[in-house]
Design a protein around this motif. Structure first.
Motif, short mmCIF file in Angstrom:
data_model
loop_
_atom_site.label_atom_id
_atom_site.label_comp_id
_atom_site.label_asym_id
_atom_site.label_seq_id
_atom_site.Cartn_x
_atom_site.Cartn_y
_atom_site.Cartn_z
N LYS A 1 0.81 -1.23 0.00
CA LYS A 1 0.00 0.00 0.00
C LYS A 1 0.85 1.27 0.00
O LYS A 1 0.31 2.38 0.03
CB LYS A 1 -0.91 0.01 1.23
CG LYS A 1 -1.93 -1.12 1.27
CD LYS A 1 -2.86 -0.91 2.45
CE LYS A 1 -3.76 -2.10 2.66
NZ LYS A 1 -4.58 -1.93 3.88
N ASP B 1 -1.21 10.61 8.70
CA ASP B 1 -2.26 10.58 7.68
C ASP B 1 -2.10 9.37 6.76
O ASP B 1 -3.04 8.62 6.50
CB ASP B 1 -2.22 11.87 6.83
CG ASP B 1 -2.67 13.08 7.63
OD1 ASP B 1 -3.26 12.90 8.72
OD2 ASP B 1 -2.42 14.21 7.17
N HIS B 2 -0.88 9.17 6.27
CA HIS B 2 -0.63 8.04 5.37
C HIS B 2 -0.86 6.70 6.08
O HIS B 2 -1.45 5.79 5.52
CB HIS B 2 0.79 8.10 4.81
CG HIS B 2 0.95 9.07 3.70
ND1 HIS B 2 0.44 8.86 2.44
CD2 HIS B 2 1.55 10.29 3.65
CE1 HIS B 2 0.72 9.89 1.66
NE2 HIS B 2 1.39 10.78 2.38
N ARG C 1 -2.78 6.00 8.64
CA ARG C 1 -4.22 5.76 8.85
C ARG C 1 -4.88 5.31 7.55
O ARG C 1 -5.70 4.38 7.55
CB ARG C 1 -4.89 7.03 9.37
CG ARG C 1 -4.87 7.12 10.90
CD ARG C 1 -5.77 8.25 11.40
NE ARG C 1 -5.33 9.54 10.91
CZ ARG C 1 -4.47 10.35 11.56
NH1 ARG C 1 -3.99 9.98 12.74
NH2 ARG C 1 -4.12 11.51 11.05
N LYS C 2 -4.52 5.95 6.45
CA LYS C 2 -5.08 5.55 5.15
C LYS C 2 -4.72 4.09 4.83
O LYS C 2 -5.53 3.33 4.33
CB LYS C 2 -4.52 6.44 4.03
CG LYS C 2 -5.42 7.61 3.68
CD LYS C 2 -4.82 8.40 2.50
CE LYS C 2 -4.74 9.88 2.84
NZ LYS C 2 -3.79 10.61 1.99
N MET C 3 -3.47 3.74 5.10
CA MET C 3 -3.01 2.39 4.77
C MET C 3 -3.71 1.32 5.63
O MET C 3 -3.80 0.16 5.24
CB MET C 3 -1.49 2.30 4.95
CG MET C 3 -0.73 3.03 3.85
SD MET C 3 1.02 3.30 4.29
CE MET C 3 1.63 1.62 4.38
N LYS D 1 -6.77 1.24 6.34
CA LYS D 1 -8.15 1.00 5.87
C LYS D 1 -8.25 -0.17 4.93
O LYS D 1 -7.38 -0.41 4.12
CB LYS D 1 -8.69 2.28 5.21
CG LYS D 1 -9.23 3.24 6.28
CD LYS D 1 -9.71 4.55 5.64
CE LYS D 1 -9.98 5.58 6.73
NZ LYS D 1 -9.93 6.94 6.20
#
Lengths: 434, 434
Positions: A97, A427-428, A430-432, A434
Motif C-alpha cells: 500500500k 495521515d498516510h 491511517r489511510k493504509m 483502511k
C-alpha cells in the motif's frame, strides 16, 4: 568563512583512538583542515568564526550501514510475531500500500530521526521510489548510499528490467550531491535471488565500479534451506557467484561458521551487524567479536524500524558490544574504543567511503556531531569516551554537520519540518490501515 | 484541589493491559480516584485543575529493583576489565575513598538521572551513610527501599554490629516519608555471608516484618564455588537458611538451573533481572522467559552505573526482552505488554508495594510519568505501547509525579539542583583520583 570549534572534548576515532579532553577542529570548505589539542592560538578571528563548545563532545557523524527508510511508517505496526507470519500477514500487505508520497514522507521521518540521533550517513536499500529518496537526500544535505534491493525470483524479463533499473539508479546517482550520494547494486539475498542472477548483478557492479550489498545468513532456517537447495551454505554460495570478488558488504551474518568466516576474511567482505533487529526477530546473535579478531570490517546497521524499532545508532552500538561480552562471558570483549569505531570508521570502510569520512582527521570531510555532556547520566565529565559508548543515547546529540554544513541546530532539523512530517506520516498510516 | 490529566494515551499496566488511546486520570490527595477512557465530563472545573495531555503518554512511575546509588560517582571509572581486576584494582580502592559528602552527592546524581528517565521508586543497597540517603529521598519526594548490604566474612563481633546497624536503619525508616520509604534486610550474597549468618539476618527480617534481599548466582564461578564449599548451589543454600521463608527478592539469578527455578517458584521468590550489568561484566543472560512462564515475579534493576552505565529503565527493559527473543530464537518471547510490566507492576510486587503502586488504577498512589510522543522516533502515533517498549527511552520523559506531587517538570527536577550536583560530583571525583 572558516569555522573553528574549540574548548570541547574531541573524540577523533582515529587510528590512535585519540580523545582530546580540550581540543578544536578547523573547518574550511567542508573539510577538516586541522584537528588538535588545546586552544588554537594560531588561528585569527578574522580568518574563522569561533564556536565555544564549552566542554561538549565533538565526534564523527555516525554511519548506519543497513536499513530501509520507506518502512519507517510501519514502526510498531506489528511486534512479537513469528517471522513468517510477521512478514506475510503484517509487513508485505502494508508495503503493497506504500504510495510514492508515503515512501517519501516515511523516508523523511527516518532522516529526521537519524539526524537527531547523530547519523549523518546511511545506506538505504529498497525497491521503490529510490529517485525520490535520493532527491530528498540531495536537498537536505545528508550523506547516503542508495541501492535498489533486487528480488530475483521472477521471469527472466523481470530480472532484466529490475537489474536495468538498479543500474540506472546506480549510474545516475553515484557521486551526486557534491559526492554525498553514492550507490551499490544489491541482490536481495541468496534465498530470493538465483545464483546466476547474483553473478550477473555482481559482474555489472564491477563494470560500474560500485560495491555490492545483500542480506546474508540472517536466520538459521535460511542457511538450512541453502544447504538443501544448493548443497552450499550462503557464504560458499555467494563466493561461487563472484559476489565477493570486488568490494562487498553483507547485512546480518548471524549464522556463519568458522570456514565461512575464513572466506569473508580472505575476500575482505565487510559486515553490517544489526543486533537489535536480529534479537527482536529471534534470528540470533552474530559473532562480531570473532569477526573483529580476524580483521573483518564490522559496522552497524539498524535495519528498518519495523524490526528495531528505532534508528539510534548509539544504542545499537552499545547493544552490539554488550552482547559480545555477555555471550562470550568476557567483559574484555569489544572495548569502548572499538565500540565507537563500529559506527564511525568501520561504517565508512564498509560503505567504501573511508577516504572521505569516518573520523575527525585533517583532510576528511567535516561530517561531525556535537553532544551535550552537562547531564546527570554523562557524569563525571572526565570519562567521556566511556559515557559515549556505555551511557549516552542519540537524544544527547544537539548539533549535526555534514561537509561542514549545519543540518541540526539545538535538536532542530534545519532542512526538514519534523512537525509536518509527523502529521503527514500519521495521515498516510491511517489511510493504509483502511 | 484535585488534578485531572485528560486527552492523553493512558498506559495503565493493569491486569487487562489496558491502553486508553484518549483517557484521563483523576488525582486526589496523592491517589488515583478515577481512571478512564474518553473525556471526564462529570468532573467540574471547580473541583479540579485540568491538564491537557495533548496526546502525550501517561504511565506508571518506573520501578528499579536493584542498585547502589553511592557508586554513581564511579560511572566510567573503569570498563572492559575482567571482573576480579575490575573490583580489586578499580572499584574497591575508589569506594574506600567515598566520604559522607561524596556518597550524598553521588546518590543525588543518581536520583536526578532516575527521575529524569521516569523512575519514581528504587531499591538502594549499600553499606555506608544510608541515613543520609534516606533523608534525601524523604526531602525530595521520591520513593525508595533502603537496605544495608551486609558482608558477613568478618568476626562475630562485627557481624553483630553490622546486623544491629542494618536493623536500626530498617526500623527507623520503614514507613517514613509518608510511607514513601520502606526497608529490607540484605545479606550481601551467599558467597560473602556464611549460611548461619544469613539465617540470622532472615530471621530478624521476619521479626521486623520486612523482606530480605541479596545478590544471587550472578556468575558461573560463584555457583561453582558454592558447590565446592557447601556442596550446594546458591538457591539450595539460601533455601536451607530459611531466606526464602518470607518475602524475598534476589538480584541477578543468571546461573540458575531448572531445579533451582522450581525452588524459587515454590517460595514465590521475586527476581531483579539486571541484564545490561550482567552483559557488561560478562556474567551471562538470565532465563527470564522461563521464569515468567513459571509465574515468577521478574522485575528489572539497573545495578550501579559502574557496571551499566546508566539508570534508564526503559532501555534496560528493552534489552531484557530483546535478549529473550534473541537467545531463544523466538520473536514471540516476552511481548510488549509483558515488557512494560517488568518495570512497573512486577517491580511493585518485588518490593512488596503492589498495594500502593505499580499501575494506573483507582485506589493506588498517584506515581506516574508523562512522556512526549510528538517525536520522529515515536511515530506513527497509534502504536504507543509498542513505541514505549521498543523505541522510547528515558529521554522522552518530561513530567514525573510521586503521590500526586510533581517532582520533574518539563525535564527539570524541581527539588534537586542538577547543575550544582554535577559540579559537586566532579569535584569529589577529581579529589578521589588523587
Amino acid at each position: 568563512m572558516d569555522k573553528v570549534f574549540y574548548n570541547g572534548v574531541i573524540i577523533t576515532a582515529n587510528e590512535k583512538d585519540e580523545v582530546y579532553s580540550s581540543g578544536y577542529v578547523h573547518v574550511r570548505a567542508g573539510k577538516f583542515i586541522e584537528v588538535g589539542s588545546g586552544y588554537p592560538d594560531h588561528i585569527g578571528t578574522e580568518e574563522a568564526n569561533f564556536y565555544n563548545l564549552n566542554g561538549r563532545w565533538l565526534l564523527p557523524g555516525l554511519i548506519n550501514t543497513h536499513g530501509h527508510t520507506p518502512m519507517t511508517l510501519l514502526r510498531g505496526h506489528s511486534d512479537d510475531l513469528p517471522l513468517k507470519r510477521w512478514l506475510q500477514e503484517k509487513m508485505w500487505p502494508m508495503e503493497q500500500k506504500l504510495t510514492r508520497e508515503a515512501v517519501i514522507v516515511s523516508s523523511k521521518l527516518a532522516m529526521v530521526e537519524m539526524l537527531k540521533s547523530g547519523t549523518t550517513t546511511f545506506l538505504d536499500m529498497y525497491h521503490l521510489f529510490l529517485d525520490d529518496i535520493a532527491n530528498v537526500v540531495d536537498e537536505i544535505g545528508m550523506r547516503a548510499v542508495i541501492t535498489r534491493g533486487i528480488i530475483g525470483l521472477c521471469s527472466r524479463e523481470e530480472q532484466i528490467a529490475k537489474l536495468d533499473e538498479a543500474m540506472t539508479i546506480a549510474k545516475s546517482w553515484h557521486g551526486k550531491g557534491d559526492g554525498r550520494i553514492t550507490t551499490m547494486l544489491s541482490p536481495h539475498s541468496p534465498y530470493l535471488c538465483p545464483p546466476d542472477y547474483i553473478a550477473e548483478i555482481a559482474s555489472e557492479a564491477r563494470t560500474l565500479g560500485v560495491p555490492v550489498h545483500t542480506h546474508m545468513s540472517e536466520t538459521a532456517q535460511e542457511v538450512e534451506e541453502s544447504v538443501n537447495k544448493y548443497g552450499k551454505r550462503p557464504v560458499e554460495l555467494l563466493q561461487s557467484t563472484g559476489f565477493f570478488d570486488g568490494a562487498s558488504l553483507v547485512a546480518h551474518a548471524v549464522h556463519v561458521n568458522d570456514e565461512e568466516l575464513e572466506i569473508l576474511t580472505e575476500h575482505q567482505v565487510a559486515v553490517s551487524h544489526n543486533p537489535m533487529s536480529n534479537l527482536k526477530l529471534g534470528s540470533g546473535i552474530a559473532s562480531i567479536q570473532k569477526m573483529l579478531s580476524k580483521g573483518i570490517t564490522v559496522s552497524i546497521g539498524t535495519d528498518s524500524v519495523a524490526s528495531n524499532n528505532n534508528l539510534d545508532l548509539i544504542q545499537e552500538m552499545r547493544t552490539a558490544i554488550l552482547l559480545q561480552k555477555g555471550i562470550n562471558q568476557d567483559p574484555t570483549a569489544v572495548k569502548s574504543a572499538e565500540g565507537i569505531k563500529l559506527i564511525t570508521v568501520n561504517g565508512a570502510k564498509a560503505l567504501g567511503l573511508r577516504n572521505t569520512i569516518g573520523s575527525i582527521e585533517k583532510g576528511l570531510d567535516a561530517d561531525f556531531i556535537i553532544m551535550q555532556e552537562q547531564q546527570a547520566h554523562l557524569q563525571p565529565a572526565m570519562n567521556a569516551l566511556s559515557h559515549l559508548v556505555y551511557s549516552a543515547s542519540g537524544a544527547d546529540v544537539i548539533d549535526v554537520y555534514v561537509k561542514g554544513k549545519q543540518l541540526v541546530k539545538n535538536r532542530e532539523c534545519l532542512y526538514l519540518d519534523e512537525e509536518k512530517i509527523i502529521t503527514e506520516c500519521n495521515d498516510h498510516y491511517r489511510k493504509m490501515l483502511k
